[in-house]
Design an enzyme around this catalytic site. Structure first.
Site, PDB file in Angstrom:
ATOM      1  N   LYS A   1     143.569  91.450  87.031  1.00  0.00           N
ATOM      2  CA  LYS A   1     142.346  91.164  86.269  1.00  0.00           C
ATOM      3  C   LYS A   1     141.580  92.397  85.780  1.00  0.00           C
ATOM      4  O   LYS A   1     140.735  92.285  84.885  1.00  0.00           O
ATOM      5  CB  LYS A   1     141.389  90.325  87.133  1.00  0.00           C
ATOM      6  CG  LYS A   1     141.861  88.917  87.351  1.00  0.00           C
ATOM      7  CD  LYS A   1     141.643  88.067  86.121  1.00  0.00           C
ATOM      8  CE  LYS A   1     142.381  86.755  86.177  1.00  0.00           C
ATOM      9  NZ  LYS A   1     143.465  86.624  85.226  1.00  0.00           N
TER      10      LYS A   1
ATOM     11  N   TYR B   1     155.680  87.763  92.947  1.00  0.00           N
ATOM     12  CA  TYR B   1     154.685  88.112  93.966  1.00  0.00           C
ATOM     13  C   TYR B   1     155.259  87.646  95.298  1.00  0.00           C
ATOM     14  O   TYR B   1     155.477  86.443  95.489  1.00  0.00           O
ATOM     15  CB  TYR B   1     153.361  87.389  93.706  1.00  0.00           C
ATOM     16  CG  TYR B   1     152.574  87.929  92.527  1.00  0.00           C
ATOM     17  CD1 TYR B   1     152.905  87.593  91.215  1.00  0.00           C
ATOM     18  CD2 TYR B   1     151.488  88.779  92.732  1.00  0.00           C
ATOM     19  CE1 TYR B   1     152.175  88.091  90.145  1.00  0.00           C
ATOM     20  CE2 TYR B   1     150.755  89.284  91.667  1.00  0.00           C
ATOM     21  CZ  TYR B   1     151.101  88.939  90.377  1.00  0.00           C
ATOM     22  OH  TYR B   1     150.381  89.434  89.320  1.00  0.00           O
TER      23      TYR B   1
HETATM   24  P1  RFL Z   1     139.084 103.665  83.051  1.00  0.00           P
HETATM   25  O1  RFL Z   1     140.446 103.349  82.553  1.00  0.00           O
HETATM   26  O2  RFL Z   1     138.959 104.221  84.433  1.00  0.00           O
HETATM   27  O3  RFL Z   1     138.472 104.712  82.005  1.00  0.00           O
HETATM   28  C1  RFL Z   1     137.286 105.421  82.285  1.00  0.00           C
HETATM   29  C2  RFL Z   1     137.345 106.725  81.537  1.00  0.00           C
HETATM   30  O4  RFL Z   1     136.112 107.417  81.718  1.00  0.00           O
HETATM   31  C3  RFL Z   1     136.384 108.783  81.922  1.00  0.00           C
HETATM   32  N1  RFL Z   1     135.235 109.411  82.601  1.00  0.00           N
HETATM   33  C4  RFL Z   1     134.337 110.188  81.957  1.00  0.00           C
HETATM   34  N2  RFL Z   1     134.225 110.569  80.683  1.00  0.00           N
HETATM   35  C5  RFL Z   1     133.197 111.393  80.339  1.00  0.00           C
HETATM   36  N3  RFL Z   1     132.296 111.840  81.240  1.00  0.00           N
HETATM   37  C6  RFL Z   1     132.349 111.481  82.541  1.00  0.00           C
HETATM   38  N4  RFL Z   1     131.435 111.921  83.400  1.00  0.00           N
HETATM   39  C7  RFL Z   1     133.404 110.607  82.949  1.00  0.00           C
HETATM   40  N5  RFL Z   1     133.778 110.058  84.133  1.00  0.00           N
HETATM   41  C8  RFL Z   1     134.881 109.338  83.900  1.00  0.00           C
HETATM   42  C9  RFL Z   1     137.673 108.784  82.735  1.00  0.00           C
HETATM   43  O5  RFL Z   1     138.359 110.020  82.649  1.00  0.00           O
HETATM   44  C10 RFL Z   1     138.436 107.644  82.073  1.00  0.00           C
HETATM   45  O6  RFL Z   1     139.242 108.099  81.015  1.00  0.00           O
HETATM   46  O7  RFL Z   1     138.110 102.426  82.958  1.00  0.00           O
HETATM   47  P2  RFL Z   1     138.048 101.160  81.928  1.00  0.00           P
HETATM   48  O8  RFL Z   1     138.147 101.620  80.507  1.00  0.00           O
HETATM   49  O9  RFL Z   1     136.897 100.361  82.382  1.00  0.00           O
HETATM   50  O10 RFL Z   1     139.397 100.371  82.187  1.00  0.00           O
HETATM   51  C11 RFL Z   1     139.604  99.662  83.371  1.00  0.00           C
HETATM   52  C12 RFL Z   1     141.062  99.726  83.784  1.00  0.00           C
HETATM   53  O11 RFL Z   1     141.549 101.042  83.686  1.00  0.00           O
HETATM   54  C13 RFL Z   1     141.235  99.221  85.222  1.00  0.00           C
HETATM   55  O12 RFL Z   1     140.490  98.047  85.458  1.00  0.00           O
HETATM   56  C14 RFL Z   1     142.661  98.899  85.619  1.00  0.00           C
HETATM   57  O13 RFL Z   1     143.596  99.872  85.269  1.00  0.00           O
HETATM   58  C15 RFL Z   1     142.638  98.718  87.148  1.00  0.00           C
HETATM   59  N6  RFL Z   1     143.915  99.031  87.744  1.00  0.00           N
HETATM   60  C16 RFL Z   1     144.865  98.080  87.681  1.00  0.00           C
HETATM   61  N7  RFL Z   1     144.554  96.852  87.174  1.00  0.00           N
HETATM   62  C17 RFL Z   1     145.485  95.908  87.097  1.00  0.00           C
HETATM   63  O14 RFL Z   1     145.191  94.820  86.609  1.00  0.00           O
HETATM   64  N8  RFL Z   1     146.778  96.174  87.528  1.00  0.00           N
HETATM   65  C18 RFL Z   1     147.141  97.400  88.054  1.00  0.00           C
HETATM   66  O15 RFL Z   1     148.283  97.621  88.416  1.00  0.00           O
HETATM   67  C19 RFL Z   1     146.165  98.403  88.156  1.00  0.00           C
HETATM   68  N9  RFL Z   1     146.473  99.646  88.656  1.00  0.00           N
HETATM   69  C20 RFL Z   1     144.164 100.311  88.309  1.00  0.00           C
HETATM   70  C21 RFL Z   1     145.492 100.609  88.731  1.00  0.00           C
HETATM   71  C22 RFL Z   1     143.157 101.286  88.459  1.00  0.00           C
HETATM   72  C23 RFL Z   1     143.409 102.534  89.034  1.00  0.00           C
HETATM   73  N10 RFL Z   1     142.302 103.445  89.225  1.00  0.00           N
HETATM   74  C24 RFL Z   1     141.049 103.220  88.559  1.00  0.00           C
HETATM   75  C25 RFL Z   1     142.245 104.463  90.178  1.00  0.00           C
HETATM   76  C26 RFL Z   1     145.771 101.868  89.250  1.00  0.00           C
HETATM   77  C27 RFL Z   1     144.746 102.855  89.402  1.00  0.00           C
HETATM   78  C28 RFL Z   1     145.159 104.202  89.931  1.00  0.00           C
HETATM   79  C1  PHB Z   2     151.636  95.643  86.519  1.00  0.00           C
HETATM   80  O1  PHB Z   2     152.574  95.309  85.784  1.00  0.00           O
HETATM   81  O2  PHB Z   2     151.293  96.839  86.647  1.00  0.00           O
HETATM   82  C2  PHB Z   2     150.915  94.611  87.295  1.00  0.00           C
HETATM   83  C3  PHB Z   2     151.177  93.271  87.055  1.00  0.00           C
HETATM   84  C4  PHB Z   2     150.517  92.305  87.797  1.00  0.00           C
HETATM   85  C5  PHB Z   2     149.601  92.685  88.756  1.00  0.00           C
HETATM   86  C6  PHB Z   2     149.336  94.017  88.984  1.00  0.00           C
HETATM   87  C7  PHB Z   2     149.992  95.000  88.249  1.00  0.00           C
HETATM   88  O3  PHB Z   2     148.986  91.722  89.496  1.00  0.00           O
END
Ligand code: RFL
Ligand code: PHB
Length: 391
Positions: free
Chosen positions: A296, A201
């Site tokens: 997180k 980081y």
């Molecule tokens: P998700 O993964 O967004 O899954 C929700 C699902 O619901 C579907 N959906 C529907 N289905 C039926 N009917 C509807 N009306 C619907 N509306 C939506 C969607 O298509 C989807 O498949 O939520 P979930 O399961 O709560 O999981 C949470 C995680 O995905 C999220 O917290 C993390 O990925 C956040 N996040 C990141 N977190 C990290 O810790 N490190 C990261 O690098 C990181 N990168 C990200 C991310 C979240 C992003 N989002 C939400 C835009 C990058 C992105 C692009």
């Molecule tokens: C990742 O590997 O995508 C990643 C790891 C640590 C973070 C965010 C994203 O704080």
């Protein structure tokens, strides 16, 4: 169509809940707006707390995670030409974290659910939720262009930040808290061995950078960019040049490789309260968003589902609504801890173009303190691996 628990969304939260309930003999139907391929490719998080690994193991969905996951014992905090390694096991009673892509978790859970014959419908967007304040809720969705109805006993809203579930909680009950941060992350996947053992980081005068990874052959890297940044303005050479500058450390070099995926993610902090109403229970991003700096988001989603799985089990197995009634409060305590930590890591490490000089000086003083004080490093480590309450 009828089931006991209707699950909206096949992200990590919805899929894991379906698995945990199936393992308790509780029937679910999962409705997902997107196609299977899209869900399995969406690049997102990658850092798992021990509790997340444990719940995936308990669900029998961790065989590949146990083989391919990379156990990490700390992080590097890099700024002003110095690098401070913060060790986790020695500061947290032996705890560590694991790098394993969210995409891989989703693939593993889908494969297991499909093999067990689960009713998991892709390309089936939910259009509305009805009757959550009574005892016969229903979900309307569209499949093959035809509207269908799913009758159920409970609804789990696992449909992410842009889903439909949260809006089903009456406006006079729902409270939301939000902070939109003045930057975004440009994330890449690169086909090159990571140039580091543990994640880096980095704070720099050009903005934040993070060096993460997916395997011994694939690196995942992020750059702080403007909230309105356009990928078209970021050709490969500019991305690598910026990463080199921001991660620079005397005697260290960043290896480069072909970029196979890139995207820009806005940074937001958001909490909806309460996380349940009547027969509807929100889990994961449907209820809360954290900026990714504290890693997180995914871990909170998995933790919600662990609590919800137990509460639903208690309801069906013992007829007690106690766990369901406590669900929102139980989760929100952990959610707000993670919200603060994510906000703190974000403001510690990003360059805020709008900050007054006074704030900038305070930020540098805080960075220096975190990299010097044993108490501050203990606190960072304790939160990063996942804070567990004493009671
Ligand atoms: P998700 O993964 O967004 O899954 C929700 C699902 O619901 C579907 N959906 C529907 N289905 C039926 N009917 C509807 N009306 C619907 N509306 C939506 C969607 O298509 C989807 O498949 O939520 P979930 O399961 O709560 O999981 C949470 C995680 O995905 C999220 O917290 C993390 O990925 C956040 N996040 C990141 N977190 C990290 O810790 N490190 C990261 O690098 C990181 N990168 C990200 C991310 C979240 C992003 N989002 C939400 C835009 C990058 C992105 C692009
Ligand atoms: C990742 O590997 O995508 C990643 C790891 C640590 C973070 C965010 C994203 O704080």
């Amino acid at each position: 169509m009828r089931t006991q628990v209707a699950i909206i969304g096949a992200g990590p939260a919805g899929l894991l809940l379906s698995q945990l309930l199936h393992d308790r003999g509780i029937d679910t139907v999962v409705l997902e707006a997107r196609g299977r391929d899209y869900c399995e490719r969406r690049q997102r998080a990658g850092m798992l707390e021990q509790a997340t690994v444990d719940v995936l193991r308990a669900a029998g969905a961790a065989d590949r995670l146990d083989r391919e996951g990379l156990v990490h014992h700390g992080i590097h905090l890099r700024f002003a030409g110095t690098d401070r390694h913060i060790d986790f096991p020695s500061r947290t009673g032996g705890r560590s974290v694991t790098v394993y892509g969210q995409t891989e978790i989703v693939k593993d859970l889908i494969a297991k659910r499909v093999a067990e014959g689960a009713r998991l419908y892709f390309d089936a967007p939910v259009t509305s939720i009805e009757g959550i304040d009574g005892d016969a809720p229903r979900v309307r969705f569209v499949r093959d262009g035809v509207e269908e109805v799913l009758d159920c006993e409970l609804i789990a809203g696992c449909d992410g930040f842009h889903g439909v579930s949260r809006a089903a909680i009456p406006a006079d009950v729902l409270r939301t808290y939000e902070r939109v941060h003045p930057f975004a992350w440009l994330g890449i996947l690169a086909e090159v061995a990571p140039s580091t053992d543990d994640l880096i980081y980095a704070y720099s005068e050009r903005g934040f950078a993070l060096h993460s990874m997916r395997s011994s052959e694939v690196s995942r890297l992020y750059l702080q960019v403007a909230p309105d940044a356009d990928l078209a303005d970021w050709p490969d050479e500019r991305i690598w040049a910026e990463l080199r500058e921001r991660l620079a450390l005397p005697g260290w070099t960043l290896d480069e490789g072909p970029i196979s995926e890139r995207s820009i993610t806005p940074m937001r902090s958001f909490v909806a309260e309460p996380m349940s109403f009547g027969r509807l229970f929100l889990a994961g991003d449907a209820a809360h968003i954290v900026p990714p700096t504290g890693a997180k988001g995914l871990n909170l989603a998995m933790a919600d589902v662990r609590v919800l799985g137990d509460a639903v089990g208690e309801w069906y197995e013992r007829g007690s609504r106690g766990g369901l009634d406590a669900y929102s409060d139980t989760c929100l305590r952990r959610v707000w801890r993670a919200e603060h930590f994510s906000y703190w890591m974000t403001t510690l490490l990003h360059l805020d173009p709008g900050a007054a000089e006074f704030e900038q000086r305070c930020q540098l003083a805080q960075l220096a303190y975190v990299a010097d004080s044993e108490a501050a490093m203990d606190s960072l480590a304790e939160n990063y691996v996942g804070y567990t309450w004493a009671d």
